[in-house]
Design a protein around this motif. Structure first.
Motif, mmCIF file in Angstrom:
data_model
loop_
_atom_site.group_PDB
_atom_site.id
_atom_site.type_symbol
_atom_site.label_atom_id
_atom_site.label_comp_id
_atom_site.label_asym_id
_atom_site.label_seq_id
_atom_site.Cartn_x
_atom_site.Cartn_y
_atom_site.Cartn_z
ATOM 1 N N ALA A 1 -36.939 -12.850 11.504
ATOM 2 C CA ALA A 1 -35.653 -12.923 12.209
ATOM 3 C C ALA A 1 -35.753 -13.998 13.302
ATOM 4 O O ALA A 1 -36.851 -14.270 13.791
ATOM 5 C CB ALA A 1 -35.328 -11.569 12.833
ATOM 6 N N PRO A 2 -34.616 -14.588 13.677
ATOM 7 C CA PRO A 2 -34.653 -15.725 14.613
ATOM 8 C C PRO A 2 -35.413 -15.461 15.920
ATOM 9 O O PRO A 2 -36.181 -16.320 16.364
ATOM 10 C CB PRO A 2 -33.175 -15.991 14.889
ATOM 11 C CG PRO A 2 -32.468 -15.504 13.678
ATOM 12 C CD PRO A 2 -33.259 -14.340 13.179
ATOM 13 N N GLU A 3 -35.251 -14.255 16.504
ATOM 14 C CA GLU A 3 -35.936 -13.999 17.787
ATOM 15 C C GLU A 3 -37.451 -13.993 17.574
ATOM 16 O O GLU A 3 -38.209 -14.542 18.361
ATOM 17 C CB GLU A 3 -35.533 -12.651 18.398
ATOM 18 C CG GLU A 3 -34.048 -12.390 18.487
ATOM 19 C CD GLU A 3 -33.484 -11.833 17.195
ATOM 20 O OE1 GLU A 3 -33.922 -10.750 16.782
ATOM 21 O OE2 GLU A 3 -32.627 -12.492 16.578
ATOM 22 N N ARG A 4 -37.860 -13.328 16.494
ATOM 23 C CA ARG A 4 -39.281 -13.249 16.179
ATOM 24 C C ARG A 4 -39.816 -14.658 15.878
ATOM 25 O O ARG A 4 -40.911 -15.020 16.279
ATOM 26 C CB ARG A 4 -39.471 -12.319 14.970
ATOM 27 C CG ARG A 4 -40.905 -12.165 14.489
ATOM 28 C CD ARG A 4 -41.759 -11.445 15.508
ATOM 29 N NE ARG A 4 -43.146 -11.368 15.048
ATOM 30 C CZ ARG A 4 -44.170 -11.165 15.868
ATOM 31 N NH1 ARG A 4 -43.958 -11.021 17.164
ATOM 32 N NH2 ARG A 4 -45.397 -11.105 15.398
ATOM 33 N N GLU A 5 -39.033 -15.438 15.175
ATOM 34 C CA GLU A 5 -39.441 -16.799 14.825
ATOM 35 C C GLU A 5 -39.706 -17.604 16.097
ATOM 36 O O GLU A 5 -40.700 -18.325 16.204
ATOM 37 C CB GLU A 5 -38.359 -17.477 13.984
ATOM 38 C CG GLU A 5 -38.767 -18.862 13.544
ATOM 39 C CD GLU A 5 -37.697 -19.575 12.739
ATOM 40 O OE1 GLU A 5 -36.608 -19.017 12.537
ATOM 41 O OE2 GLU A 5 -37.968 -20.718 12.321
ATOM 42 N N ALA A 6 -38.832 -17.442 17.097
ATOM 43 C CA ALA A 6 -39.002 -18.181 18.346
ATOM 44 C C ALA A 6 -40.304 -17.780 19.034
ATOM 45 O O ALA A 6 -41.044 -18.625 19.537
ATOM 46 C CB ALA A 6 -37.803 -17.941 19.261
#
Lengths: 805, 162
Positions: free
Chosen positions: A459-464
């Motif tokens: 997910a985008p937050e985890r990716e960041a």
């Protein structure tokens, strides 16, 4: 009736319980009942703390001073009072005075580890403010040990954070980020403000590392957190840090932010802090408008004197040097020289101050040789520091500190009649990011796991979070500490054999090429910078559209427009060199602005072996031994129609090439293959990520394979062919240094990388690279193999592959 | 990741965006009004204009080995004239690269939507290659007018957003 001692004890208990108002009432009653000097002094010490907490610093200072004048104080009381007073002095910015008082406190507190640890910590802070990072580190290291042993992990972590900050000031960015990360794990959970302190200081390190965007975001967040908590001084400090770090990239913005910080300090009556903000504003104004008014120059001198009086010598030196530079540029050499002498620029000064002094020295030098001497010494200083980190990311980013010097060196060199001088400075500018000898990184299990998780499409937050961790882990890696010296012109000539080296030098106004062969050197003036910019501006879109599959009429027009532009580029960059180069194979060292040029497609170079080198020095090092061309490994990524056909056809040229295709072409399998072959070929979708170039990557069956994966390889092939779009593209961070997937491979130890700076057509890549393998398999050099397959732009999609090495 | 068809993936993307960023109320009506206005301009100004049609809008460059760069392509056409536009980021600004096919010299005028009317932002003379570049554009609604040098009927694109 309660005795003075009882009331004091209750007061201290109230302080420790956070009931400041109650503590004050108790301590004032204790003071009335105190019968002897020692008791009075001890109560006054506690009361001073309470009064200071309520914001009345002057009253608190008075209490400390009257208590210190009493007889019979215990060592504990005396040490506490000195520490307490020193803290108050520090809050008003008089750091040198604070250090003297803390020296006295530390001398009497030997039996009281907690008080002693805190006194060391405060003295460390004062040393930091005074710019003595070594003394500060020693103090903080003491504090960490004393407070951790005393069972105060939280306070110990604060000291560890400060230790990180001191290391940063001493230039140890990797050590700084390590200590700060360890401290943040303990501290961030405690409060929003503490987390903000961690982030703001870390931001300063990031800014110094040239990571301006990340640093700015962190400072903005911290400033908002301070604002919400009504901490004006902290907020001003965050703004001041931001302003200072903007000086390199956005001088006008720096002045605006510094003015805001100064107003905040003024309202909070923090005169010394206000002066520091004023100093940064003056520097910003001077850098933004070289023809500064005399009012600004005079203000700069005045602020510098006041900062010197506060003991803030590096702040004072920075503003003096900015004024000196402005005076020197304006012709007031004597005025400039006086300021240069007044400025404190000797060895413990921060790198930024030393580089500034070198720049002023270069402007003031009467003879070019002296000016070159200053620029050279400044860059050597920068490279010595740069060599302390191992990450390509940081090595490229810190180049920002040296760009002004390198630009000055190049401008001087272009005016010099000597080709040896022009060549030397072409090399130095080219090598801003590549003089440091790379170290092979030990594989990091956390990074490997994070990269694998990134591939799985989090997910985008985890990716960041994962991306940040991968990056930061690399930053903490230690560098080799070794710096390569640029090769000298005669040595290069002796090693060139039958090849010609072309060094392109692009300044703010002009374009020059130096052609070097075994027989001699030829300098060619290639015209104005504006003419070059006009030719280059639409080149990438031309290449991208020419690669696309379009209806025939459209494709013909688009490719015709590309051919016309390449003709104009060649007329500017290649034709004037024709006589000097002859029919030799060429090695090019292009300036940063030429990073996107598809050299192999330029008329005059089509059909000729072309190697694009980071610098002549690096090319010589990579050419010292014959290329290993024994074992080949080929990989086909998903969703590329011709990829499998390409790798199988190319593999047929080799006697026992390994092929990974379909579900077998996973990141782990490709990494393992890369470690055991001499020639690696990857046909896949590719993507250059301009904002974070080491996350540029190739798409494999289980997700993208990043530049950071290359960094983790246990072994690296000699020749890498990237049959993909864009991954030969590089981002230019500060002017001359390049970073991207190709740079990542070269940094990791690959000796030739064949890649495209733009989009590549599927069929064109297939046709060109299958033929390249036929030549490679018989031991042909990659540049020569490419010369035999890449033709001029015609009706078909071009194959803009370039051999980097 | 489980194997999914393109249609399933696209349906997922559509559901995601309809949930997180639904089409604003009235947008469709406003677009229709803008299109009608654009179409009516030719009568208002009294100019004889050929309105080009948007033939294609693509994020990916067909037939290449890219995975979707930070740029997209628009293709307009009318009466045997094609206009290709590649729109990309240029730092914080935007940039348009254009190709007129078949190549011919034209004057390209950029017009910007300013709530009430269309303003000319810039006019550039394009040579016989039909290739033009517009750099440092700020975001917003634009349209282009192409006036061939041979005096034939000018073309105008519908409005598009950059």
């Amino acid at each position: 009736m309660l005795s003075a001692q009882d009331l004091h004890a209750r007061g201290v208990a109230a302080i420790n319980g956070g009931r400041v108002r109650a503590a004050r009432a108790l301590l004032e009653r204790a003071l009335e009942r105190a019968a002897d000097e020692a008791t009075t002094g001890a109560v006054e010490a506690s009361l001073a703390y309470v009064v200071a907490e309520t914001g009345d610093r002057e009253a608190a200072e008075r209490l400390c001073r009257s208590a210190l004048a009493r007889d019979g104080l215990t060592a504990e009381t005396r040490g506490s009072l000195l520490s307490q007073h020193a803290l108050l002095v520090m809050l008003s910015g008089r750091m040198a005075e604070a250090v003297r008082e803390l020296d006295a406190a530390i001398a009497v507190l030997g039996d009281f580890p907690v008080l002693l640890g805190r006194a060391h910590g405060n003295r460390g802070t004062a040393h930091l403010e005074l710019g003595d990072a070594a003394a500060a580190s020693a103090d903080f290291a003491q504090t960490v040990v004393l407070l951790r042993e005393a069972g105060l992990p939280h306070e110990a972590a604060m000291a560890e954070h400060n230790l990180g900050y001191a290391r940063f000031l001493a230039g140890d960015l990797a050590g700084a980020l390590g200590a700060m990360a360890a401290a943040r794990d303990v501290l961030a959970a405690t409060s929003v403000v503490t987390a903000a302190v961690c982030d703001a200081d870390r931001a300063e390190v990031l800014m110094a590392a040239g990571l301006t965007e990340e640093g700015r975001d962190a400072l903005d967040r911290a400033a908002r957190a301070y604002g919400a908590a009504r901490l004006a001084r902290r907020r001003g400090e965050a703004e001041l840090t931001l302003a200072r770090s903007l000086l390199l990239s956005d001088a006008r913005g720096a002045a605006v932010v510094a003015r805001r910080a100064a107003r905040r300090f003024e309202r909070a009556e923090l005169a010394s802090w206000q002066r520091r903000a004023d100093a940064v504003r003056v520097q910003g104004e001077l850098a933004a408008a070289p023809t500064a008014t005399s009012a600004v120059l005079e203000e700069g001198v005045r602020v510098a004197e006041a900062l010197s009086a506060d003991g803030l010598r590096w702040d004072a030196a920075a503003v003096r040097l900015a004024v000196a530079r402005s005076r020197a540029e304006g012709g007031d050499r004597d005025g400039a020289r006086r300021l240069l002498v007044r400025a404190d620029t000797a060895a413990p000064a921060p790198l930024s101050v030393r580089l500034q002094a070198r720049e002023v020295g270069a402007v003031l030098a009467r003879r070019p040789a002296d000016a070159f001497g200053h620029v050279r010494a400044g860059l050597d200083d920068l490279h010595a520091w740069q060599s302390s980190f191992g990450s390509l990311d940081l090595q490229t980013n810190v180049v920002g500190h040296g760009v002004r010097l390198a630009v000055r060196g190049l401008a001087l060199a272009v005016r010099s009649p000597a080709d040896t001088v022009l060549f030397e400075w072409s090399e130095r500018a080219r090598m801003l990011a590549t003089r440091v000898q790379p170290v092979r990184a030990p594989q990091d299990p956390q990074t490997a796991a994070d990269l694998a998780e990134l591939r799985s499409g989090p997910a985008p937050e985890r990716e960041a979070v994962l991306r940040r961790r991968v990056r930061e882990q690399a930053w903490q890696r230690r560098g080799s500490g070794e710096v390569a010296d640029p090769v000298e012109l005669p040595a290069l000539q002796a090693s060139l054999g039958g090849a010609a080296l072309v060094a392109y030098v692009v300044t703010a106004t002009s374009v020059v090429a130096l052609v070097v062969t075994a027989d001699g050197t030829t300098r060619c003036e290639l015209g104005s910078r504006a003419a070059l910019d006009a030719v280059l501006s639409g080149l990438l879109p031309d290449l991208d559209m020419a690669a696309a599959a379009l209806p025939a009429a459209l494709a013909g027009s688009v490719r015709g427009a590309l051919a016309a532009r390449l003709d104009r580029a060649a007329a500017l960059l290649v034709a004037p060199l024709a006589d000097a180069v002859g029919d030799r194979p060429v090695v090019l060292t292009p300036s940063g602005v030429l990073a996107g040029v598809p050299w192999t497609l330029l008329p005059g170079l089509v059909g000729r072996p072309v190697t694009v080198a980071q610098s002549a020095t690096s090319w010589l090092a990579r050419s010292a031994e014959p290329l290993r061309l024994g074992a080949a490994g080929l990989v086909a990524g998903p969703r590329v129609p011709r990829a499998e056909a390409e790798v199988h056809a190319a593999a047929a040229a080799w006697s026992d090439a390994e092929v990974l295709a379909g579900d077998a072409a996973t990141a782990d399998a490709v990494s393992a293959l890369a470690a055991r072959v001499d020639v690696l070929h990857v046909a896949a979708h590719g993507r250059h990520t301009a904002e974070n170039p080491l996350f540029s990557g190739l798409e494999l069956v289980d997700g993208p394979w990043f530049g950071y994966d290359v960094d983790q390889l246990p072994g690296v092939p000699d020749v890498v062919l990237l049959s993909a779009c864009e991954v030969g593209r590089s981002s230019v961070r500060w002017g001359e240094e390049l970073i991207g997937l190709t740079a990542a491979w070269l940094h990791a130890g690959a000796r030739r990388v064949v890649a495209s700076p733009a989009a590549v057509n599927d069929d064109a890549a297939h046709d060109a690279l299958v033929r390249v393998h036929a030549a490679l398999a018989t031991g042909t050099d990659p540049a020569l193999a490419l010369a035999g397959t890449v033709g001029a732009v015609g009706a078909d999609a071009p194959a803009p592959f370039v051999c980097f090495g | 990741m489980a194997e999914r068809t393109d249609d399933e993936l696209l349906a997922g993307v559509r559901a995601f965006w309809e949930g997180t960023d639904p089409v604003p109320d009235g947008l469709v009506a406003r677009v229709q009004a803008a299109a009608a206005l654009a179409a009516s301009d030719r009568f208002d100004v009294g100019l004889d204009l050929e309105l080009m049609l948007l033939v294609e809008r693509t994020e990916e460059l067909a037939g290449t080995r890219g995975s979707g760069a930070a740029a997209y392509t628009l293709r307009f056409a009318r009466d045997g004239v094609d206009l290709l536009l590649r729109i990309s980021a240029d730092g914080t600004a935007a940039r348009i690269d254009g190709w007129v096919v078949p190549p011919s010299p034209v004057a390209v005028t950029v017009q910007r939507d300013t709530d009430t009317t269309w303003h000319d932002v810039a006019t550039i003379e394009v040579d016989a290659t039909g290739r033009f570049e517009l750099a440092a554009l700020t975001a917003g609604m634009l349209r282009l007018r192409l006036e061939p040098n041979d005096g034939s009927t000018p073309f105008q694109t519908p409005a598009f957003e950059i």
